[in-house]
Design an enzyme around this catalytic site. Structure first.
Site, PDB file in Angstrom:
ATOM      1  N   HIS A  96       8.897  -8.012 -64.305  1.00 27.63           N
ATOM      2  CA  HIS A  96       7.718  -7.778 -63.186  1.00 27.63           C
ATOM      3  C   HIS A  96       7.517  -6.456 -63.238  1.00 27.63           C
ATOM      4  O   HIS A  96       8.564  -5.493 -63.394  1.00 27.63           O
ATOM      5  CB  HIS A  96       8.199  -8.271 -61.955  1.00 27.63           C
ATOM      6  CG  HIS A  96       9.156  -7.599 -61.263  1.00 27.63           C
ATOM      7  ND1 HIS A  96       8.850  -6.299 -60.724  1.00 27.63           N
ATOM      8  CD2 HIS A  96      10.598  -7.726 -61.153  1.00 27.63           C
ATOM      9  CE1 HIS A  96      10.059  -5.713 -59.872  1.00 27.63           C
ATOM     10  NE2 HIS A  96      11.088  -6.583 -60.427  1.00 27.63           N
ATOM     11  N   ASP A 136      13.740  -0.682 -62.038  1.00 32.38           N
ATOM     12  CA  ASP A 136      13.512  -1.988 -61.544  1.00 32.38           C
ATOM     13  C   ASP A 136      12.030  -2.208 -61.638  1.00 32.38           C
ATOM     14  O   ASP A 136      11.112  -2.145 -60.761  1.00 32.38           O
ATOM     15  CB  ASP A 136      13.821  -1.998 -59.870  1.00 32.38           C
ATOM     16  CG  ASP A 136      13.605  -3.365 -59.225  1.00 32.38           C
ATOM     17  OD1 ASP A 136      13.239  -4.506 -60.093  1.00 32.38           O
ATOM     18  OD2 ASP A 136      13.723  -3.589 -58.057  1.00 32.38           O
ATOM     19  N   GLU A 138       6.044  -9.716 -57.815  1.00 29.01           N
ATOM     20  CA  GLU A 138       7.358  -9.817 -57.409  1.00 29.01           C
ATOM     21  C   GLU A 138       7.993  -9.167 -56.177  1.00 29.01           C
ATOM     22  O   GLU A 138       8.436  -9.825 -55.407  1.00 29.01           O
ATOM     23  CB  GLU A 138       8.657  -9.620 -58.375  1.00 29.01           C
ATOM     24  CG  GLU A 138       9.816 -10.070 -58.447  1.00 29.01           C
ATOM     25  CD  GLU A 138      10.683  -9.348 -57.770  1.00 29.01           C
ATOM     26  OE1 GLU A 138      12.004  -9.699 -57.393  1.00 29.01           O
ATOM     27  OE2 GLU A 138      10.480  -8.206 -57.480  1.00 29.01           O
ATOM     28  N   GLU A 142      15.804  -8.093 -64.475  1.00 25.30           N
ATOM     29  CA  GLU A 142      16.292  -7.300 -63.212  1.00 25.30           C
ATOM     30  C   GLU A 142      17.370  -6.413 -63.668  1.00 25.30           C
ATOM     31  O   GLU A 142      18.057  -6.477 -64.703  1.00 25.30           O
ATOM     32  CB  GLU A 142      16.669  -8.400 -62.149  1.00 25.30           C
ATOM     33  CG  GLU A 142      15.527  -9.167 -61.669  1.00 25.30           C
ATOM     34  CD  GLU A 142      14.485  -8.407 -60.942  1.00 25.30           C
ATOM     35  OE1 GLU A 142      14.662  -7.250 -60.652  1.00 25.30           O
ATOM     36  OE2 GLU A 142      13.363  -8.986 -60.372  1.00 25.30           O
TER      37      GLU A 142
END
Length: 356
Positions: free
Chosen positions: A70, A101, A129, A154
């Site tokens: 994401h 992230d 997300e 992630e």
């Protein structure tokens, strides 16, 4: 510095420069789609799902695995010592909003496609997300993709996560009867009093799960996040609400917990509205099966983690899904977010092995 790492940092610099914060999720204005379109070594297939949700599929050949990253981030917030949208490399760390992230993983995969001339790969870049929507993944699953397994990126410190909590959020509203606070009926008719009684009971119920655990994960992560209600001290509150959430362990029944919390109550003075709900990992199969798969890939196994990922949505749909990526979740969602350069180097080698 290797050529792959140089290309990785080049792509990470460009991705960090794109303001993909969610909210407001202004993806078309962020420059992200333009940047991906400008890369001559890929042909991105972009699907606009509306309201800033975009699926960007990069694919070639007949890959066995799908990699999902994401590209939306949380808002920058306050307290940054660096420009959050300008990649800063210092002390073997790459600072920037989303660097940890999880734009670092996307940069690694783009660098490998560019440098390694890969013939078989499938990468799904998604953009929603962070705000508890997951429209991108849900809609992609509806297309019935055909992959042996899914690797969701992630920040896991380059270890394979095979177990994490689920997520559930909701709003509980309480209604009372307004009036002057000098009236003794305030004790029973005040909506805030009703909400407080419910909250106290909810906390006791959450505590009753303390003996349940999986690895380092213990009990039920329960949180009262936002409370609103009332007008002033001398008016009986006729409305109050509490936004709450909990993070169940695999195997914990959300339905049983909601029943214990009185969510399905027929009380006309109470109204419940469900927010975001998603399962734990694994949602299908066992942790042992996912650990075996991760070891087959040559990955180190992470202990179960508290944070939720979209791997559980793929698992719920019947896919074998694990979580893997560079960065430490402890360095995400805060000012001066960073990823260690050495973790990007390790991820480059691991992703190369996994893709090939």
């Amino acid at each position: 510095m290797s050529g792959e790492l140089e290309h990785c940092l080049k792509h990470l610099k460009a991705l960090v420069a794109c303001d993909t914060s969610n909210p407001p999720k202004n993806i078309p204005q962020s420059g992200l789609l333009d940047y991906l379109d400008s890369l001559s070594f890929i042909e991105p297939h972009i699907t606009d799902l509306g309201e800033g949700s975009f699926n960007i599929l990069l694919t070639k050949g007949s890959p066995k695995y799908l990699f999902n990253v994401h590209l939306d981030t949380v808002p920058a917030g306050e307290g940054w010592n660096f420009d959050p949208h300008k990649l800063t490399v210092k002390d073997n760390k790459a600072f920037g909003l989303g660097a940890c992230d999880i734009k670092g993983a996307a940069a690694c995969l783009l660098a490998l496609i560019e440098c390694e001339a890969l013939n078989n790969y499938a990468i799904l870049l998604s953009t929603d997300e962070e705000a508890g929507q997951s429209t991108c993944i849900k809609r992609f699953i509806e297309t019935k993709p055909n992959f042996e397994a899914i690797i969701v990126s992630e920040p896991t410190q380059n270890k394979a996560v095979t177990c994490h909590r689920g997520i559930f959020t909701g709003t509980q509203e309480f209604f009372g009867k307004a009036g002057h606070s000098s009236d003794k009926r305030a004790l029973n008719d005040n909506a805030i009093h009703k909400m407080t009684a419910w909250a106290q009971q909810a906390l006791k119920i959450a505590e009753s799960y303390n003996n349940e655990s999986i690895g380092p994960l213990q009990g039920l992560a329960f949180n009262l996040g936002l409370i609103e209600g009332g007008i002033k001290p001398n008016i009986i509150a006729d409305h109050a609400s509490v936004k709450f959430g909990f993070r169940p362990l695999p195997g914990q029944s959300v339905e049983n917990l909601l029943s214990d919390l009185g969510i399905e109550s027929s009380d006309k003075n109470v109204k419940f509205t469900q927010g975001f709900r998603a399962p734990s990992l694994p949602a299908n199969g066992t942790i042992e099966e996912l650990e075996h798969f991760a070891r087959e890939l040559g990955l180190d196994i992470s202990p179960p983690v508290n944070f939720w990922t979209e791997a559980s949505l793929f698992s719920e749909a019947g896919f074998k899904a694990i979580v893997y990526g560079p960065g430490d979740i402890a360095n995400a969602h805060q000012s001066d977010e960073f990823v260690m350069i050495e973790q990007l180097e390790t991820a480059l080698q691991q992703y190369k092995h996994l893709v090939q």
